[in-house]
Write a protein that holds these residues in place. Structure first.
Motif: not given
Length: 98
Positions: A6-10, A54-59
């Motif tokens: 989650s830190g990387a996504v943010q 790789v895409e997760e939650e818009g990242a």
């Protein structure tokens, strides 16, 4: 496949949120030359031919084929220090045998 914390996504979403950048902007990870396990990370406006996405939650993370192979069972994390500097780290994915 590389997983994102989650830190990387943010952090990736924050870094790529500039309205002047194309909407498909992401972070691209490329491997070093001649089979080196050195990785480079940069902001990319779009994936390059052959990149794994790789895409997760818009990242979005674009992995050059050599980097994708090196990172197939890894997790990408990111932290921001009090001065605002970003540090990305790569670790084993949960459940990966030691």
């Amino acid at each position: 496949m590389l997983t994102l914390t989650s830190g990387a996504v943010q952090v990736i979403r924050t870094v790529t949120a500039n309205p002047e950048l194309p909407p498909e902007t992401g972070i691209r990870i490329a491997s070093g030359v001649n089979g080196s396990q050195t990785l480079s990370l940069s902001v990319a406006p779009a994936p390059e031919a052959g990149d794994e996405i790789v895409e997760e939650e818009g990242a979005r993370v674009y992995l050059e084929p050599g980097a994708a192979e090196l990172l197939q069972d890894k997790t990408l994390d990111a932290q921001v220090d009090p001065q605002g500097d970003v540090a990305f780290t790569i670790g084993d994915s949960p459940g990966t045998p030691a």
